[in-house]
Scaffold this motif. Structure first.
Motif, PDB file in Angstrom:
ATOM      1  N   TYR A  27      -3.826  21.094  50.731  1.00  0.00           N
ATOM      2  CA  TYR A  27      -5.248  21.365  50.952  1.00  0.00           C
ATOM      3  C   TYR A  27      -5.617  22.756  50.418  1.00  0.00           C
ATOM      4  CZ  TYR A  27      -9.390  23.009  53.364  1.00  0.00           C
ATOM      5  OH  TYR A  27     -10.605  23.579  53.630  1.00  0.00           O
ATOM      6  N   LEU A  28      -4.815  23.770  50.748  1.00  0.00           N
ATOM      7  CA  LEU A  28      -5.107  25.138  50.290  1.00  0.00           C
ATOM      8  C   LEU A  28      -5.156  25.202  48.762  1.00  0.00           C
ATOM      9  CD1 LEU A  28      -2.931  27.297  52.727  1.00  0.00           C
ATOM     10  CD2 LEU A  28      -5.436  27.058  52.692  1.00  0.00           C
ATOM     11  N   LEU A  29      -4.263  24.484  48.113  1.00  0.00           N
ATOM     12  CA  LEU A  29      -4.215  24.461  46.648  1.00  0.00           C
ATOM     13  C   LEU A  29      -5.445  23.778  46.071  1.00  0.00           C
ATOM     14  CD1 LEU A  29      -2.248  24.975  44.165  1.00  0.00           C
ATOM     15  CD2 LEU A  29      -1.565  22.579  44.448  1.00  0.00           C
ATOM     16  N   ASN A  30      -5.715  22.572  46.566  1.00  0.00           N
ATOM     17  CA  ASN A  30      -6.721  21.723  45.927  1.00  0.00           C
ATOM     18  C   ASN A  30      -8.140  21.942  46.457  1.00  0.00           C
ATOM     19  OD1 ASN A  30      -5.017  20.131  44.073  1.00  0.00           O
ATOM     20  ND2 ASN A  30      -3.997  19.595  45.985  1.00  0.00           N
ATOM     21  N   SER A  31      -8.292  22.890  47.372  1.00  0.00           N
ATOM     22  CA  SER A  31      -9.638  23.270  47.816  1.00  0.00           C
ATOM     23  C   SER A  31     -10.006  24.644  47.245  1.00  0.00           C
ATOM     24  CB  SER A  31      -9.710  23.317  49.345  1.00  0.00           C
ATOM     25  OG  SER A  31      -8.835  24.312  49.844  1.00  0.00           O
ATOM     26  N   ASN A  32      -9.115  25.216  46.434  1.00  0.00           N
ATOM     27  CA  ASN A  32      -9.349  26.553  45.882  1.00  0.00           C
ATOM     28  C   ASN A  32     -10.130  26.428  44.563  1.00  0.00           C
ATOM     29  OD1 ASN A  32      -8.790  28.915  44.181  1.00  0.00           O
ATOM     30  ND2 ASN A  32      -7.511  29.571  45.895  1.00  0.00           N
ATOM     31  N   ALA A  33     -11.339  26.988  44.542  1.00  0.00           N
ATOM     32  CA  ALA A  33     -12.219  26.818  43.378  1.00  0.00           C
ATOM     33  C   ALA A  33     -11.608  27.421  42.102  1.00  0.00           C
ATOM     34  CB  ALA A  33     -13.579  27.442  43.657  1.00  0.00           C
ATOM     35  N   ASP A  34     -10.834  28.500  42.241  1.00  0.00           N
ATOM     36  CA  ASP A  34     -10.207  29.095  41.044  1.00  0.00           C
ATOM     37  C   ASP A  34      -9.132  28.177  40.474  1.00  0.00           C
ATOM     38  OD1 ASP A  34     -11.762  31.360  41.226  1.00  0.00           O
ATOM     39  OD2 ASP A  34     -10.354  32.360  42.590  1.00  0.00           O
ATOM     40  N   PRO A  42     -12.756  16.742  42.173  1.00  0.00           N
ATOM     41  CA  PRO A  42     -13.446  17.251  43.355  1.00  0.00           C
ATOM     42  C   PRO A  42     -12.496  18.078  44.216  1.00  0.00           C
ATOM     43  CG  PRO A  42     -13.034  14.883  43.541  1.00  0.00           C
ATOM     44  CD  PRO A  42     -12.588  15.282  42.171  1.00  0.00           C
ATOM     45  N   LEU A  43     -13.054  19.086  44.913  1.00  0.00           N
ATOM     46  CA  LEU A  43     -12.220  19.899  45.793  1.00  0.00           C
ATOM     47  C   LEU A  43     -11.777  19.059  46.985  1.00  0.00           C
ATOM     48  CD1 LEU A  43     -13.977  23.396  46.027  1.00  0.00           C
ATOM     49  CD2 LEU A  43     -12.598  22.427  44.197  1.00  0.00           C
ATOM     50  N   CYS A  44     -10.563  19.283  47.436  1.00  0.00           N
ATOM     51  CA  CYS A  44     -10.057  18.599  48.624  1.00  0.00           C
ATOM     52  C   CYS A  44     -10.831  19.122  49.843  1.00  0.00           C
ATOM     53  CB  CYS A  44      -8.562  18.883  48.755  1.00  0.00           C
ATOM     54  SG  CYS A  44      -7.796  18.012  50.123  1.00  0.00           S
ATOM     55  N   ALA A  45     -11.311  18.205  50.687  1.00  0.00           N
ATOM     56  CA  ALA A  45     -12.247  18.606  51.740  1.00  0.00           C
ATOM     57  C   ALA A  45     -11.566  19.007  53.049  1.00  0.00           C
ATOM     58  CB  ALA A  45     -13.230  17.469  51.994  1.00  0.00           C
ATOM     59  N   SER A  46     -10.369  18.521  53.303  1.00  0.00           N
ATOM     60  CA  SER A  46      -9.747  18.805  54.609  1.00  0.00           C
ATOM     61  C   SER A  46      -8.245  18.544  54.548  1.00  0.00           C
ATOM     62  CB  SER A  46     -10.359  17.891  55.684  1.00  0.00           C
ATOM     63  OG  SER A  46      -9.982  16.553  55.429  1.00  0.00           O
ATOM     64  N   TYR A  97       0.479  20.818  35.916  1.00  0.00           N
ATOM     65  CA  TYR A  97       0.928  21.865  36.853  1.00  0.00           C
ATOM     66  C   TYR A  97      -0.278  22.561  37.447  1.00  0.00           C
ATOM     67  CZ  TYR A  97       0.594  23.523  32.082  1.00  0.00           C
ATOM     68  OH  TYR A  97       0.174  23.703  30.788  1.00  0.00           O
ATOM     69  N   ARG A  98      -0.050  23.124  38.595  1.00  0.00           N
ATOM     70  CA  ARG A  98      -1.119  23.799  39.345  1.00  0.00           C
ATOM     71  C   ARG A  98      -0.440  24.708  40.358  1.00  0.00           C
ATOM     72  NH1 ARG A  98      -5.353  19.439  41.635  1.00  0.00           N
ATOM     73  NH2 ARG A  98      -5.522  18.943  39.426  1.00  0.00           N
ATOM     74  N   LEU A  99      -0.809  25.994  40.384  1.00  0.00           N
ATOM     75  CA  LEU A  99      -0.190  26.921  41.339  1.00  0.00           C
ATOM     76  C   LEU A  99      -1.267  27.708  42.087  1.00  0.00           C
ATOM     77  CD1 LEU A  99       2.653  28.617  39.205  1.00  0.00           C
ATOM     78  CD2 LEU A  99       2.905  26.732  40.826  1.00  0.00           C
ATOM     79  N   LEU A 100      -0.953  28.152  43.283  1.00  0.00           N
ATOM     80  CA  LEU A 100      -1.856  29.041  44.018  1.00  0.00           C
ATOM     81  C   LEU A 100      -2.005  30.354  43.244  1.00  0.00           C
ATOM     82  CD1 LEU A 100      -0.602  28.646  47.693  1.00  0.00           C
ATOM     83  CD2 LEU A 100      -2.912  28.121  46.868  1.00  0.00           C
ATOM     84  N   PRO A 101      -3.239  30.887  43.157  1.00  0.00           N
ATOM     85  CA  PRO A 101      -3.494  32.083  42.332  1.00  0.00           C
ATOM     86  C   PRO A 101      -2.582  33.266  42.628  1.00  0.00           C
ATOM     87  CG  PRO A 101      -5.570  31.101  42.984  1.00  0.00           C
ATOM     88  CD  PRO A 101      -4.493  30.309  43.678  1.00  0.00           C
ATOM     89  N   ALA A 135     -10.269  22.895  26.494  1.00  0.00           N
ATOM     90  CA  ALA A 135     -10.077  24.026  25.568  1.00  0.00           C
ATOM     91  C   ALA A 135     -10.307  25.382  26.245  1.00  0.00           C
ATOM     92  CB  ALA A 135     -11.011  23.872  24.371  1.00  0.00           C
ATOM     93  N   GLU A 136     -11.109  25.406  27.303  1.00  0.00           N
ATOM     94  CA  GLU A 136     -11.407  26.682  27.981  1.00  0.00           C
ATOM     95  C   GLU A 136     -10.224  27.160  28.839  1.00  0.00           C
ATOM     96  OE1 GLU A 136     -13.284  23.954  28.112  1.00  0.00           O
ATOM     97  OE2 GLU A 136     -15.107  24.544  27.040  1.00  0.00           O
ATOM     98  N   ASN A 137      -9.268  26.304  29.108  1.00  0.00           N
ATOM     99  CA  ASN A 137      -8.181  26.663  30.024  1.00  0.00           C
ATOM    100  C   ASN A 137      -7.075  27.418  29.278  1.00  0.00           C
ATOM    101  OD1 ASN A 137      -6.472  26.890  32.162  1.00  0.00           O
ATOM    102  ND2 ASN A 137      -6.564  24.734  32.770  1.00  0.00           N
TER     103      ASN A 137
END
Ligand SMILES: CC(C)(COP(=O)(O)OP(=O)(O)OC[C@H]1O[C@@H](n2cnc3c(N)ncnc32)[C@H](O)[C@@H]1OP(=O)(O)O)[C@@H](O)C(=O)NCCC(=O)NCCS
Length: 173
Positions: A27-34, A42-46, A97-101, A135-137
């Motif tokens: 949740y913390l990962l997938n609700s983080n807008a960055d 969509p952001l994870c809601a809960s 891949y996806r990591l906490l900032p 391309a922006e990533n």
């Protein structure tokens, strides 16, 4: 079909399939807008939604592999994910891949991705792995370059037009 719930281990990371106990970290990962900025998901809601998403994740049963949660070998909760996903639309296997900032900029995504590519070729005997990124990533593209993937045009996916990257078995050897 062998089910690879355990992914690769690296100097700093252990990778394994997520369990309901990882719901809060998911949740913390997938609700983080960055984190989600370039994913167009969509952001994870809960935490409950996160728990459901983990329970309903079909890839390990369906294909034997999937996105693995990433954990620092020094301990602590899941810091992100990395892994492989079969994309029926392209009949191809995608690395993501996806990591906490707070863990960005230390080479951890590159470390996880390199080990994931090696796992895909050596253990799963894949011939080719692709990656899709908009391309922006710039950070993600840099990771793909660092792990030896090459640009292979643009595709249409999920209503977007991401860049496609590829790497073939044997390319890094
Ligand atoms: C993409 C992501 C996984 C990278 O994680 P990371 O652990 O910081 O990656 P690494 O440290 O291994 O490498 C990142 C590289 O990109 C570079 N980079 C990062 N952000 C950048 C930016 N905005 N502009 C230019 N370069 C950038 C870093 O300098 C580094 O390159 P270097 O080693 O040559 O200096 C992380 O930023 C993330 O989780 N992003 C959100 C989720 C996401 O977009 N995932 C990819 C979807 S396709």
């Amino acid at each position: 079909m062998e089910k690879h719930l355990t992914g690769p281990t690296t100097e700093r990371l252990t990778m394994r399939a997520m369990t309901p106990d990882d719901a809060e970290a998911f949740y913390l990962l997938n609700s983080n807008a960055d984190v989600m900025r370039f994913t167009h998901e969509p952001l994870c809601a809960s935490v409950d939604d996160a728990r459901e998403a983990i329970a309903a994740y079909p890839d390990f049963d369906r294909y034997g592999y999937g996105r693995w949660g990433c954990f620092l070998n020094t301990g602590g909760p899941m810091i992100g994910f990395c892994g492989l996903k079969y994309l029926p639309e392209f009949d191809a296997v995608d690395i993501g891949y996806r990591l906490l900032p707070k863990h960005w900029g230390r080479g951890l995504a590159t470390e996880a991705a390199l080990a994931t590519i090696a796992f895909g070729f050596d253990t799963l005997k894949l011939d080719r792995i692709i990656a899709l990124t908009i391309a922006e990533n710039t950070g993600s593209i840099r990771v793909l370059e660092k792990i030896g993937m090459r640009r292979d045009g643009t595709v249409e996916y999920d209503g977007l037009h991401p860049l496609k990257y590829v790497i073939d078995a044997g390319a890094n050897s």
